[in-house]
Scaffold this motif. Structure first.
Motif, PDB file in Angstrom:
ATOM      1  N   HIS A 190       0.808  -1.217   0.000  1.00 59.24           N
ATOM      2  CA  HIS A 190       0.000   0.000   0.000  1.00 59.24           C
ATOM      3  C   HIS A 190       0.848   1.278   0.000  1.00 59.24           C
ATOM      4  CE1 HIS A 190      -3.429  -2.543   0.773  1.00 59.24           C
ATOM      5  NE2 HIS A 190      -2.801  -3.057   1.804  1.00 59.24           N
ATOM      6  N   GLY A 191       2.157   1.152   0.143  1.00 56.06           N
ATOM      7  CA  GLY A 191       3.017   2.310   0.338  1.00 56.06           C
ATOM      8  C   GLY A 191       2.898   3.372  -0.733  1.00 56.06           C
ATOM      9  N   MET A 192       3.084   3.023  -1.992  1.00 58.63           N
ATOM     10  CA  MET A 192       3.042   4.024  -3.047  1.00 58.63           C
ATOM     11  C   MET A 192       1.610   4.484  -3.320  1.00 58.63           C
ATOM     12  SD  MET A 192       6.127   4.692  -3.352  1.00 58.63           S
ATOM     13  CE  MET A 192       5.937   5.990  -4.549  1.00 58.63           C
ATOM     14  N   PHE A 193       0.632   3.657  -3.036  1.00 57.30           N
ATOM     15  CA  PHE A 193      -0.768   4.094  -3.132  1.00 57.30           C
ATOM     16  C   PHE A 193      -1.013   5.207  -2.111  1.00 57.30           C
ATOM     17  CE2 PHE A 193      -5.205   3.830  -1.784  1.00 57.30           C
ATOM     18  CZ  PHE A 193      -5.851   4.053  -2.989  1.00 57.30           C
ATOM     19  N   ILE A 194      -0.493   5.028  -0.895  1.00 59.57           N
ATOM     20  CA  ILE A 194      -0.626   6.054   0.150  1.00 59.57           C
ATOM     21  C   ILE A 194       0.091   7.330  -0.278  1.00 59.57           C
ATOM     22  CG2 ILE A 194       0.097   6.659   2.506  1.00 59.57           C
ATOM     23  CD1 ILE A 194      -0.420   3.651   3.199  1.00 59.57           C
ATOM     24  N   VAL A 195       1.306   7.198  -0.793  1.00 56.13           N
ATOM     25  CA  VAL A 195       2.059   8.367  -1.259  1.00 56.13           C
ATOM     26  C   VAL A 195       1.265   9.091  -2.350  1.00 56.13           C
ATOM     27  CG1 VAL A 195       4.160   9.101  -2.491  1.00 56.13           C
ATOM     28  CG2 VAL A 195       4.314   7.461  -0.594  1.00 56.13           C
ATOM     29  N   GLN A 196       0.741   8.343  -3.295  1.00 56.83           N
ATOM     30  CA  GLN A 196      -0.030   8.928  -4.388  1.00 56.83           C
ATOM     31  C   GLN A 196      -1.258   9.681  -3.875  1.00 56.83           C
ATOM     32  OE1 GLN A 196      -1.471   6.011  -7.167  1.00 56.83           O
ATOM     33  NE2 GLN A 196      -1.763   7.532  -8.766  1.00 56.83           N
ATOM     34  N   ARG A 197      -1.928   9.131  -2.861  1.00 53.88           N
ATOM     35  CA  ARG A 197      -3.141   9.759  -2.325  1.00 53.88           C
ATOM     36  C   ARG A 197      -2.854  11.003  -1.496  1.00 53.88           C
ATOM     37  NH1 ARG A 197      -8.201   7.169  -3.420  1.00 53.88           N
ATOM     38  NH2 ARG A 197      -8.867   8.724  -1.933  1.00 53.88           N
ATOM     39  N   LEU A 198      -1.726  11.037  -0.767  1.00 55.18           N
ATOM     40  CA  LEU A 198      -1.441  12.134   0.147  1.00 55.18           C
ATOM     41  C   LEU A 198      -0.674  13.296  -0.478  1.00 55.18           C
ATOM     42  CD1 LEU A 198      -0.449  10.227   3.421  1.00 55.18           C
ATOM     43  CD2 LEU A 198      -2.656  11.279   2.832  1.00 55.18           C
ATOM     44  N   CYS A 199      -0.028  13.054  -1.603  1.00 55.68           N
ATOM     45  CA  CYS A 199       0.879  14.056  -2.166  1.00 55.68           C
ATOM     46  C   CYS A 199       0.272  14.798  -3.343  1.00 55.68           C
ATOM     47  CB  CYS A 199       2.179  13.376  -2.607  1.00 55.68           C
ATOM     48  SG  CYS A 199       3.091  12.726  -1.199  1.00 55.68           S
ATOM     49  N   LEU A 200       0.791  16.005  -3.553  1.00 53.14           N
ATOM     50  CA  LEU A 200       0.421  16.769  -4.742  1.00 53.14           C
ATOM     51  C   LEU A 200       0.944  16.062  -5.985  1.00 53.14           C
ATOM     52  CD1 LEU A 200       1.428  20.320  -3.461  1.00 53.14           C
ATOM     53  CD2 LEU A 200      -0.896  19.391  -3.653  1.00 53.14           C
ATOM     54  N   ASP A 201       2.140  15.498  -5.861  1.00 53.35           N
ATOM     55  CA  ASP A 201       2.781  14.813  -6.976  1.00 53.35           C
ATOM     56  C   ASP A 201       3.952  13.995  -6.443  1.00 53.35           C
ATOM     57  OD1 ASP A 201       3.105  14.062  -9.605  1.00 53.35           O
ATOM     58  OD2 ASP A 201       3.821  15.997 -10.307  1.00 53.35           O
ATOM     59  N   TRP A 202       4.426  13.062  -7.234  1.00 51.79           N
ATOM     60  CA  TRP A 202       5.600  12.286  -6.867  1.00 51.79           C
ATOM     61  C   TRP A 202       6.208  11.712  -8.139  1.00 51.79           C
ATOM     62  CZ3 TRP A 202       6.426   6.995  -7.567  1.00 51.79           C
ATOM     63  CH2 TRP A 202       5.316   6.262  -7.994  1.00 51.79           C
TER      64      TRP A 202
END
Length: 163
Positions: free
Chosen positions: A130-142
């Protein structure tokens, strides 16, 4: 949310081998090579930066949530580097607090060859991944930056500053 663009908006691109950062940004850098307890170390380092930059202590629920989002993103990026790239080499935080650029940028450098990506399809009930899914949901961009001829990569994520 972009996973294909290796640099953030306004950057000049990867041809220079560097990811440009807004002039006047505050910068904090921590080497993680050979350290133990890397994830808590990175979170503590980030928490100290958030205190120095006025995100903490949080006066409102929105400010507290923004700080917690940053700490969670740091945990996820550093954990990914530990699991999939041996270990992270370094974490760098940039905070451009000018009115036009109230963004905190997190960069985690590692020596891994893999390409981080959210697991698709995302299944919330499934353990792990779930790590990158969480990053994708919380961030403006990555995204991911690779320098030609250099082993490894920098995984970056940007979080908007609280109002």
């Amino acid at each position: 949310m972009s996973t294909t663009r290796p640099y953030s908006p306004g950057d000049h691109g990867p041809e220079s081998g560097e990811v440009p950062v807004v002039a006047g940004a505050r910068v904090r850098r921590l080497s993680l090579s050979g350290a133990s307890g890397i994830v808590p170390l990175a979170r503590d380092f980030t928490r100290e930066a958030l205190h120095a930059w006025g995100w903490l202590p949080a006066a409102t629920a929105d400010r507290r949530a923004a700080a917690e989002d940053v700490l969670l993103v740091v945990s996820e990026l550093v954990t990914n580097a530990c699991l999939h790239a041996e270990e992270p080499d370094e974490i760098i935080l940039y905070f451009g607090d000018a009115p036009a650029n109230k963004v905190l940028r997190i960069e985690v450098a590692d020596r891994g060859a893999g390409q981080p990506a959210p697991r698709t399809p995302h299944r919330a009930g499934r353990p792990g991944g779930h790590g990158m899914f969480i990053v994708q949901r919380l961030c403006l961009d990555w995204g991911v930056v690779r320098t030609p001829g250099v082993t490894g990569k920098v995984v970056w994520a940007e979080v908007g500053a609280p109002a």
